[in-house]
Write a protein that holds these residues in place. Sequence first.
Motif, PDB file in Angstrom:
ATOM      1  N   SER A  42      -3.884  -2.070  -2.897  1.00 58.07           N
ATOM      2  CA  SER A  42      -4.920  -2.692  -3.709  1.00 58.07           C
ATOM      3  C   SER A  42      -5.813  -1.650  -4.373  1.00 58.07           C
ATOM      4  CB  SER A  42      -5.744  -3.605  -2.813  1.00 58.07           C
ATOM      5  OG  SER A  42      -6.975  -3.881  -3.394  1.00 58.07           O
ATOM      6  N   THR A  43      -6.187  -1.885  -5.627  1.00 60.53           N
ATOM      7  CA  THR A  43      -7.107  -0.992  -6.329  1.00 60.53           C
ATOM      8  C   THR A  43      -8.534  -1.201  -5.835  1.00 60.53           C
ATOM      9  OG1 THR A  43      -5.706  -1.304  -8.245  1.00 60.53           O
ATOM     10  CG2 THR A  43      -7.773  -0.201  -8.621  1.00 60.53           C
ATOM     11  N   ARG A  44      -8.883  -2.462  -5.551  1.00 61.97           N
ATOM     12  CA  ARG A  44     -10.213  -2.809  -5.056  1.00 61.97           C
ATOM     13  C   ARG A  44     -10.058  -3.545  -3.723  1.00 61.97           C
ATOM     14  NH1 ARG A  44     -13.226  -5.849  -9.899  1.00 61.97           N
ATOM     15  NH2 ARG A  44     -14.855  -5.900  -8.347  1.00 61.97           N
ATOM     16  N   ALA A  48     -10.075  -7.693  -3.040  1.00 64.08           N
ATOM     17  CA  ALA A  48      -8.815  -8.306  -2.615  1.00 64.08           C
ATOM     18  C   ALA A  48      -9.006  -9.070  -1.307  1.00 64.08           C
ATOM     19  CB  ALA A  48      -7.744  -7.240  -2.466  1.00 64.08           C
ATOM     20  N   ARG A  49      -9.719  -8.478  -0.367  1.00 64.00           N
ATOM     21  CA  ARG A  49      -9.934  -9.147   0.919  1.00 64.00           C
ATOM     22  C   ARG A  49     -10.819 -10.380   0.765  1.00 64.00           C
ATOM     23  NH1 ARG A  49      -8.947  -7.052   5.807  1.00 64.00           N
ATOM     24  NH2 ARG A  49     -10.891  -7.874   6.658  1.00 64.00           N
ATOM     25  N   ALA A  55      -3.630  -6.944   4.503  1.00 62.58           N
ATOM     26  CA  ALA A  55      -2.660  -5.853   4.420  1.00 62.58           C
ATOM     27  C   ALA A  55      -1.607  -6.020   5.507  1.00 62.58           C
ATOM     28  CB  ALA A  55      -3.363  -4.506   4.564  1.00 62.58           C
ATOM     29  N   LYS A  56      -0.681  -6.957   5.294  1.00 63.10           N
ATOM     30  CA  LYS A  56       0.388  -7.170   6.266  1.00 63.10           C
ATOM     31  C   LYS A  56       1.616  -7.709   5.544  1.00 63.10           C
ATOM     32  CE  LYS A  56      -1.002 -11.813   7.695  1.00 63.10           C
ATOM     33  NZ  LYS A  56      -1.394 -12.626   8.847  1.00 63.10           N
ATOM     34  N   GLN A  57       2.704  -7.841   6.264  1.00 58.44           N
ATOM     35  CA  GLN A  57       3.948  -8.300   5.651  1.00 58.44           C
ATOM     36  C   GLN A  57       3.763  -9.676   5.042  1.00 58.44           C
ATOM     37  OE1 GLN A  57       7.003  -8.074   8.644  1.00 58.44           O
ATOM     38  NE2 GLN A  57       7.909  -6.318   7.627  1.00 58.44           N
TER      39      GLN A  57
END
Length: 122
Positions: A42-44, A48-49, A55-57
């Motif tokens: 992610s850039t930001r 994103a969160r 951040a997972k599969q």
Amino acid sequence: MGAYRYVSELWRKKQSDVMRFLLRVRSWQYRQLNVVHRAPKSTRPDRARRLGYKAKQGYAIFRIRVRRGGRKRPVPKGQTMGKPTNQGVNQLKNQRTHQAIAEERIGRKCGSLRVLNSYWVA
């Protein structure tokens, strides 16, 4: 201030020296890439969160470029036919936002995936 709060503060102040430099370098870098491409991360991360990314599969991040500006009516030689009220060619406004257009394009490109959300990068 946590890390995510610090990053979001940076993004709020786009006129600062750090952000101006980062945006200039990144926008040049993005222009060298394809219009639609998968981003390694992610850039930001803060944004994103907040929009639901983890951040997972099973989560993938794509970057897409949408041309700026209004909409031009696709007619040959500017001949629209019909009443004068419908004869505009150049000063038409898009009915959908750039964000909606980008989400639709990536949804079509990656048919087996679902679009979770999106945010502006540069």
